[in-house]
Design an enzyme around this catalytic site. Structure first.
Site, PDB file in Angstrom:
ATOM      1  N   SER A  95      25.372  29.790  47.524  1.00  0.00           N
ATOM      2  CA  SER A  95      25.053  31.141  47.974  1.00  0.00           C
ATOM      3  C   SER A  95      26.000  31.556  49.076  1.00  0.00           C
ATOM      4  O   SER A  95      26.470  30.740  49.851  1.00  0.00           O
ATOM      5  CB  SER A  95      23.610  31.196  48.488  1.00  0.00           C
ATOM      6  OG  SER A  95      22.722  31.046  47.415  1.00  0.00           O
ATOM      7  N   LYS A  98      15.305  27.205  34.718  1.00  0.00           N
ATOM      8  CA  LYS A  98      15.614  28.402  33.941  1.00  0.00           C
ATOM      9  C   LYS A  98      17.081  28.821  34.054  1.00  0.00           C
ATOM     10  O   LYS A  98      17.746  29.086  33.056  1.00  0.00           O
ATOM     11  CB  LYS A  98      14.698  29.530  34.448  1.00  0.00           C
ATOM     12  CG  LYS A  98      14.805  30.835  33.715  1.00  0.00           C
ATOM     13  CD  LYS A  98      13.782  31.812  34.294  1.00  0.00           C
ATOM     14  CE  LYS A  98      14.147  33.241  34.001  1.00  0.00           C
ATOM     15  NZ  LYS A  98      13.270  34.179  34.721  1.00  0.00           N
ATOM     16  N   GLU A 131      24.007  21.446  53.643  1.00  0.00           N
ATOM     17  CA  GLU A 131      23.461  22.460  54.538  1.00  0.00           C
ATOM     18  C   GLU A 131      22.329  21.865  55.366  1.00  0.00           C
ATOM     19  O   GLU A 131      21.570  22.591  56.001  1.00  0.00           O
ATOM     20  CB  GLU A 131      23.007  23.697  53.774  1.00  0.00           C
ATOM     21  CG  GLU A 131      21.915  23.476  52.759  1.00  0.00           C
ATOM     22  CD  GLU A 131      21.560  24.771  52.046  1.00  0.00           C
ATOM     23  OE1 GLU A 131      22.380  25.239  51.260  1.00  0.00           O
ATOM     24  OE2 GLU A 131      20.472  25.299  52.290  1.00  0.00           O
ATOM     25  N   HIS A 170      25.135  24.379  38.366  1.00  0.00           N
ATOM     26  CA  HIS A 170      24.219  24.285  39.500  1.00  0.00           C
ATOM     27  C   HIS A 170      22.797  24.519  39.013  1.00  0.00           C
ATOM     28  O   HIS A 170      22.548  25.413  38.200  1.00  0.00           O
ATOM     29  CB  HIS A 170      24.598  25.312  40.570  1.00  0.00           C
ATOM     30  CG  HIS A 170      23.642  25.310  41.719  1.00  0.00           C
ATOM     31  ND1 HIS A 170      23.342  24.166  42.426  1.00  0.00           N
ATOM     32  CD2 HIS A 170      22.882  26.296  42.263  1.00  0.00           C
ATOM     33  CE1 HIS A 170      22.458  24.451  43.371  1.00  0.00           C
ATOM     34  NE2 HIS A 170      22.162  25.727  43.296  1.00  0.00           N
ATOM     35  N   CYS A 181      25.083  25.643  48.625  1.00  0.00           N
ATOM     36  CA  CYS A 181      24.991  24.603  47.594  1.00  0.00           C
ATOM     37  C   CYS A 181      26.339  24.193  47.020  1.00  0.00           C
ATOM     38  O   CYS A 181      26.388  23.338  46.142  1.00  0.00           O
ATOM     39  CB  CYS A 181      24.076  25.065  46.464  1.00  0.00           C
ATOM     40  SG  CYS A 181      22.382  25.292  46.998  1.00  0.00           S
ATOM     41  N   THR A 201      19.242  36.861  44.088  1.00  0.00           N
ATOM     42  CA  THR A 201      19.933  35.565  43.946  1.00  0.00           C
ATOM     43  C   THR A 201      20.304  35.291  42.489  1.00  0.00           C
ATOM     44  O   THR A 201      21.041  34.369  42.221  1.00  0.00           O
ATOM     45  CB  THR A 201      19.054  34.395  44.446  1.00  0.00           C
ATOM     46  OG1 THR A 201      17.860  34.375  43.668  1.00  0.00           O
ATOM     47  CG2 THR A 201      18.710  34.537  45.900  1.00  0.00           C
ATOM     48  N   ASN A 251      15.863  20.818  43.257  1.00  0.00           N
ATOM     49  CA  ASN A 251      17.194  21.353  43.567  1.00  0.00           C
ATOM     50  C   ASN A 251      17.757  20.584  44.755  1.00  0.00           C
ATOM     51  O   ASN A 251      17.251  20.708  45.866  1.00  0.00           O
ATOM     52  CB  ASN A 251      17.072  22.847  43.894  1.00  0.00           C
ATOM     53  CG  ASN A 251      18.395  23.469  44.298  1.00  0.00           C
ATOM     54  OD1 ASN A 251      19.447  22.828  44.230  1.00  0.00           O
ATOM     55  ND2 ASN A 251      18.334  24.731  44.712  1.00  0.00           N
TER      56      ASN A 251
END
Lengths: 134, 360
Positions: free
Chosen positions: B310, B253, B93, B248, B125, B215, B280
């Site tokens: 996403s 977390k 992206e 991913h 992603c 998200t 990330n």
């Protein structure tokens, strides 16, 4: 706009592709079609390994037009393991850590933008300290 | 309606001929921005930190240059001439051009042009894994013997936004080829996609927008869970059949939580969980975890990979390593070599390197 000039030499710029002399085995970079060693025809493409060492270097604080955004940066003469010496920027290194004889390897990086932010991005070879095993 | 149970068991994507990973390569830039630096600037150091630090590209790096290095590493392990590749597809992206393919630059740099398919993929992603599924199909159909797929990003985060702590840079390249030449066989894949606008960036905008907690459950967890569970059920496997798993990883977390929910242990996900040290890497996030796993896997290890992009969707892969993994992995730098190559920078240097300074 220098698009055709950048496009014409993209193979040597992106991948360090030079030539090998079929007569005396000399490796040539940049490619020049005539062997500087024996004077005969040399047009066979040759992919350099990209490995070499710093032969000499200088750090640029007042860059020429087109390179302002990267200053300060270091330009070195790099002696390739196949013989030729090329001029290139060093990258991923602090200028205070550079030493003559330091082993380096070729990477392809952004060199500059042709004109302003609307212009083509020019990519080409630079050299960095050899990646160490963790 | 539970979409997993309502669908038939023939959802698995399987090619006509067996396909595997012939070569793989990673890349991570050397600069690191500690999350504590972002917190120092924007929250007086008070924010909870989602990771330790993230990778930041140098002034002369972008998705094209980073893809070239990962592609070169993949070709070293594949041990095939570059002109044997019949496709190079780059998922990202953060392609350097709005119009002009990154993939042609990569193809030319590694000597794969001109008898080649080349194109850029975009699906937040999961652009990289989308390209991987296509490359598997391209080889699996017999149209090509070898195809390369890359997922690579120099992710954008608005200054002060939650994403600025984690938006990193890096990714991986994979060469797919006939299974008999591979270091890991792709057993099957499955993809799960819905129209879920949890995160997006409009045309001409520098930074993406995200829907905060939206998200999470309706996006990340729903898609990864459905993709993983469908692949497990349809293939008749259980989490215990996998030696490793990688999901991913936008933060520390989410992947740990979804792994536990699906029944995977901390030991199974530990080798591929890199986000704490590199951030990330968006289109590269799940698959650079896969490269770290392949760096240590033994022959016969089964690996589950589930991406998330996403917008939204997940691609799930079941991968089985072969004997060739032992000799091939040492032919190029390991992922941990790039992670260990680390130059910390402060927020000021980060602002300069990411082009957030206006000087004219």
């Amino acid at each position: 706009m220098e698009i055709p000039r950048h496009w014409r030499i993209r193979k040597q710029r992106y991948g360090l592709v030079g030539e090998v002399c079929p007569h005396c085995e000399a490796k040539l970079f940049p490619p020049r079609d005539v062997c500087p060693e024996c004077g005969k025809d040399a047009r066979e493409p040759y992919h350099f390994s990209g490995r070499g060492e710093v032969f000499s270097f200088t750090t640029i604080y007042e860059p020429p037009a087109g390179f302002e955004e990267y200053a300060p940066y270091t330009v070195a003469l790099v002696k390739l393991e196949e013989g030729p010496i090329v001029t290139a920027q060093l990258t991923d290194v602090n200028s205070k850590d550079i030493k003559i004889g330091m082993p380096v390897e070729m990477v392809t990086r952004k060199i500059r933008t042709d004109g302003d932010e609307r212009g083509m991005i020019v990519y080409g070879y630079k050299f960095r300290p050899v990646l160490q095993e963790a | 309606m539970n979409q997993t149970e309502s669908q038939p068991k023939d959802l698995l994507l399987k090619p006509n001929r067996a396909v595997g990973i012939v070569g793989y390569g990673a890349y991570v830039p050397q600069y690191r921005l500690p999350a504590a630096e972002v917190a120092r600037i924007w929250t007086d150091g008070q924010a909870a930190l989602p990771i330790k630090e993230k990778s930041v590209p140098g002034l002369d790096e972008d998705v094209a240059t980073m893809s070239i290095e990962a592609a070169r590493n993949a070709m070293k392990r594949a041990r095939i001439p570059a002109d044997q590749l019949r496709a190079i597809w780059v998922g990202s992206e953060s392609h350097p051009y709005a119009v002009k393919p990154t993939s042609t630059i990569v193809a030319e740099a590694i000597g794969a042009a001109p008898h080649i398919q080349a194109g850029d993929w975009e699906f937040a992603c999961k652009a990289g894994t989308e390209a991987m599924v296509a490359a598997i199909a391209f080889v699996g159909s017999g149209m090509a013997n070898f195809a390369m797929a890359i997922g690579m990003d120099t992710a954008q985060g608005r200054p002060g936004d939650a994403l600025e702590y984690t938006a990193g840079a890096g990714g991986a390249a994979f060469v797919f080829g006939p299974a008999e030449t591979s270091l890991a066989i792709v057993e099957h894949t499955y993809s799960f996609v819905t129209d879920t606008p949890d995160f997006f960036r409009r045309q001409y905008q520098k930074y993406p927008e995200h829907a905060q907690r939206f998200t999470g459950d309706p996006a990340y967890f729903k898609h990864i869970t459905n993709a993983a569970q469908t692949l497990l059920e349809a293939s008749g496997t259980r989490p215990s059949d996998y030696r490793y798993a990688v999901f991913h990883q936008p933060n520390l977390k989410f992947p740990q939580k979804v792994a536990a929910q699906l029944g995977f242990t901390k030991e199974q996900i530990a080798p591929g969980l890199l986000v704490g040290n590199i951030g990330n890497t968006y289109a590269g996030a799940a698959i650079i975890g896969l490269t770290a796993i392949l760096d240590i896997a033994e022959p016969g290890d089964r690996i589950l990979v589930v991406s998330f992009g996403s917008g939204a969707g997940s691609d799930a892969f079941s991968i089985l390593t072969t004997d060739a993994i032992r000799e091939r992995r040492d032919l190029a730098p390991k992922t941990k070599d790039y992670i260990a190559r680390r130059m910390p920078i402060d927020y000021a240097q980060y602002v300069r390197q990411r082009g957030k300074l206006t000087i004219k």
